[in-house]
Design a protein around this motif. Sequence first.
Motif, PDB file in Angstrom:
ATOM      1  N   VAL A   1      -0.381 -19.143  -5.771  1.00  0.00           N
ATOM      2  CA  VAL A   1       1.049 -18.914  -6.763  1.00  0.00           C
ATOM      3  C   VAL A   1       1.814 -17.834  -6.311  1.00  0.00           C
ATOM      4  CG1 VAL A   1      -0.054 -20.490  -8.544  1.00  0.00           C
ATOM      5  CG2 VAL A   1      -0.234 -17.705  -8.449  1.00  0.00           C
ATOM      6  N   ALA A   2       1.064 -17.063  -5.345  1.00  0.00           N
ATOM      7  CA  ALA A   2       1.913 -15.633  -5.251  1.00  0.00           C
ATOM      8  C   ALA A   2       1.327 -14.962  -3.937  1.00  0.00           C
ATOM      9  CB  ALA A   2       1.551 -14.569  -6.369  1.00  0.00           C
ATOM     10  N   ALA A   3       1.800 -13.843  -3.456  1.00  0.00           N
ATOM     11  CA  ALA A   3       1.319 -13.230  -2.210  1.00  0.00           C
ATOM     12  C   ALA A   3       1.208 -11.582  -2.547  1.00  0.00           C
ATOM     13  CB  ALA A   3       2.139 -13.349  -0.982  1.00  0.00           C
ATOM     14  N   ILE A   4      -0.159 -11.085  -2.283  1.00  0.00           N
ATOM     15  CA  ILE A   4      -0.259  -9.538  -2.546  1.00  0.00           C
ATOM     16  C   ILE A   4       0.021  -8.944  -1.173  1.00  0.00           C
ATOM     17  CG2 ILE A   4      -1.862  -8.075  -2.927  1.00  0.00           C
ATOM     18  CD1 ILE A   4      -3.616 -10.530  -3.809  1.00  0.00           C
ATOM     19  N   THR A   5       0.684  -8.245  -0.876  1.00  0.00           N
ATOM     20  CA  THR A   5       1.301  -7.700   0.379  1.00  0.00           C
ATOM     21  C   THR A   5       1.072  -5.932   0.394  1.00  0.00           C
ATOM     22  OG1 THR A   5       2.669  -9.282   0.777  1.00  0.00           O
ATOM     23  CG2 THR A   5       2.748  -7.638   2.299  1.00  0.00           C
ATOM     24  N   VAL A   6       0.456  -5.489   1.387  1.00  0.00           N
ATOM     25  CA  VAL A   6       0.503  -3.939   1.724  1.00  0.00           C
ATOM     26  C   VAL A   6       1.048  -3.695   3.070  1.00  0.00           C
ATOM     27  CG1 VAL A   6      -0.871  -2.064   1.986  1.00  0.00           C
ATOM     28  CG2 VAL A   6      -1.513  -3.502   0.319  1.00  0.00           C
ATOM     29  N   SER A   7       1.947  -2.780   3.140  1.00  0.00           N
ATOM     30  CA  SER A   7       2.534  -2.520   4.586  1.00  0.00           C
ATOM     31  C   SER A   7       2.698  -1.031   4.512  1.00  0.00           C
ATOM     32  CB  SER A   7       3.997  -3.040   4.810  1.00  0.00           C
ATOM     33  OG  SER A   7       4.444  -2.718   5.690  1.00  0.00           O
ATOM     34  N   GLY A   8       2.089  -0.567   5.788  1.00  0.00           N
ATOM     35  CA  GLY A   8       2.326   0.705   6.425  1.00  0.00           C
ATOM     36  C   GLY A   8       1.084   1.343   7.202  1.00  0.00           C
TER      37      GLY A   8
ATOM     38  N   ARG B   1       8.573  -9.696   5.051  1.00  0.00           N
ATOM     39  CA  ARG B   1       8.206 -10.695   6.091  1.00  0.00           C
ATOM     40  C   ARG B   1       6.932 -11.320   6.336  1.00  0.00           C
ATOM     41  NH1 ARG B   1       9.474  -7.427  10.864  1.00  0.00           N
ATOM     42  NH2 ARG B   1       9.260  -9.285  12.128  1.00  0.00           N
ATOM     43  N   LYS B   2       5.870 -10.391   5.839  1.00  0.00           N
ATOM     44  CA  LYS B   2       4.445 -10.802   5.843  1.00  0.00           C
ATOM     45  C   LYS B   2       4.099 -11.584   4.631  1.00  0.00           C
ATOM     46  CE  LYS B   2       2.626  -6.690   6.397  1.00  0.00           C
ATOM     47  NZ  LYS B   2       1.658  -5.654   6.537  1.00  0.00           N
ATOM     48  N   SER B   3       4.970 -11.523   3.428  1.00  0.00           N
ATOM     49  CA  SER B   3       4.560 -12.443   2.354  1.00  0.00           C
ATOM     50  C   SER B   3       5.112 -13.739   2.437  1.00  0.00           C
ATOM     51  CB  SER B   3       5.108 -11.506   0.965  1.00  0.00           C
ATOM     52  OG  SER B   3       6.651 -11.518   0.925  1.00  0.00           O
ATOM     53  N   ASN B   4       6.341 -13.658   3.253  1.00  0.00           N
ATOM     54  CA  ASN B   4       7.040 -14.900   3.467  1.00  0.00           C
ATOM     55  C   ASN B   4       5.970 -15.814   4.351  1.00  0.00           C
ATOM     56  OD1 ASN B   4       9.226 -14.318   2.225  1.00  0.00           O
ATOM     57  ND2 ASN B   4      10.455 -14.077   4.053  1.00  0.00           N
ATOM     58  N   VAL B   5       5.165 -15.355   5.216  1.00  0.00           N
ATOM     59  CA  VAL B   5       4.197 -16.101   6.056  1.00  0.00           C
ATOM     60  C   VAL B   5       3.123 -16.566   5.033  1.00  0.00           C
ATOM     61  CG1 VAL B   5       2.312 -15.723   7.702  1.00  0.00           C
ATOM     62  CG2 VAL B   5       4.606 -14.971   8.216  1.00  0.00           C
ATOM     63  N   THR B   6       2.770 -15.741   4.397  1.00  0.00           N
ATOM     64  CA  THR B   6       1.602 -16.104   3.233  1.00  0.00           C
ATOM     65  C   THR B   6       2.201 -17.149   2.440  1.00  0.00           C
ATOM     66  OG1 THR B   6       0.315 -14.048   3.551  1.00  0.00           O
ATOM     67  CG2 THR B   6       0.016 -15.427   1.514  1.00  0.00           C
ATOM     68  N   LEU B   7       3.360 -17.249   1.850  1.00  0.00           N
ATOM     69  CA  LEU B   7       3.946 -17.970   0.809  1.00  0.00           C
ATOM     70  C   LEU B   7       4.164 -19.450   1.587  1.00  0.00           C
ATOM     71  CD1 LEU B   7       6.014 -15.852  -1.372  1.00  0.00           C
ATOM     72  CD2 LEU B   7       3.678 -16.804  -1.969  1.00  0.00           C
ATOM     73  N   ARG B   8       4.246 -19.322   2.835  1.00  0.00           N
ATOM     74  CA  ARG B   8       4.674 -20.614   3.510  1.00  0.00           C
ATOM     75  C   ARG B   8       3.595 -21.507   4.065  1.00  0.00           C
ATOM     76  NH1 ARG B   8       9.284 -22.050   7.624  1.00  0.00           N
ATOM     77  NH2 ARG B   8       8.732 -24.008   8.512  1.00  0.00           N
ATOM     78  N   PHE B   9       2.594 -20.786   4.305  1.00  0.00           N
ATOM     79  CA  PHE B   9       1.435 -21.103   5.009  1.00  0.00           C
ATOM     80  C   PHE B   9       0.055 -21.430   3.977  1.00  0.00           C
ATOM     81  CE2 PHE B   9       3.846 -19.963   8.802  1.00  0.00           C
ATOM     82  CZ  PHE B   9       3.881 -21.097   9.200  1.00  0.00           C
ATOM     83  N   HIS B  10       0.292 -20.783   2.851  1.00  0.00           N
ATOM     84  CA  HIS B  10      -0.721 -20.646   1.980  1.00  0.00           C
ATOM     85  C   HIS B  10      -2.068 -19.808   2.649  1.00  0.00           C
ATOM     86  CE1 HIS B  10       0.903 -23.295  -1.312  1.00  0.00           C
ATOM     87  NE2 HIS B  10       1.797 -22.731  -1.000  1.00  0.00           N
TER      88      HIS B  10
END
Length: 153
Positions: A125-132, A71-80
């Motif tokens: 071109v991509a999203a780096i995501t950390v969750s926890g 879900r967080k990566s979707n935000v980054t990829l949508r809004f850059h």
Amino acid sequence: MSLIETIEKQEARLVFQAFDELAALDLGQRLVALARSQSAPVVIDIRTPDRTLFHAALPGASPDNDHWARRKSNVTLRFHKASLRVGETNRLRERGVTPDLGLDPLDYADHGGSFPVRVAGTGVVAAITVSGLKSQEDHDMIIAVLEDMLGKP
């Protein structure tokens, strides 16, 4: 300097010259090493809009962290933009991820922990995501690794 200004500067400064599967693997392994050194119970995910390049779930992370990462990566990829920046902007505007903005909260989360992979001359071109961890801590873990990897403290 505001949090949004700080993140904008990070996004402008932490830019790759090139990014491919091997760069994603290197970045992912560096994030795993840092997370393990802190015994951080996190999921680490690096993805393009249509493909996962790296994924790791460390001890203590739960399946819910996988969903948060997506879900967080979707935000980054949508809004850059970094998800923490999007979330802070939304909070200041007293809005959130809602269907009236065309965003399903089951698919988008504007919490910290996803950062855009920006390539010079190309864009995101991509999203780096950390969750926890807490939102800011997830974000900071990514920034620490990118600064070291790109030699831009």
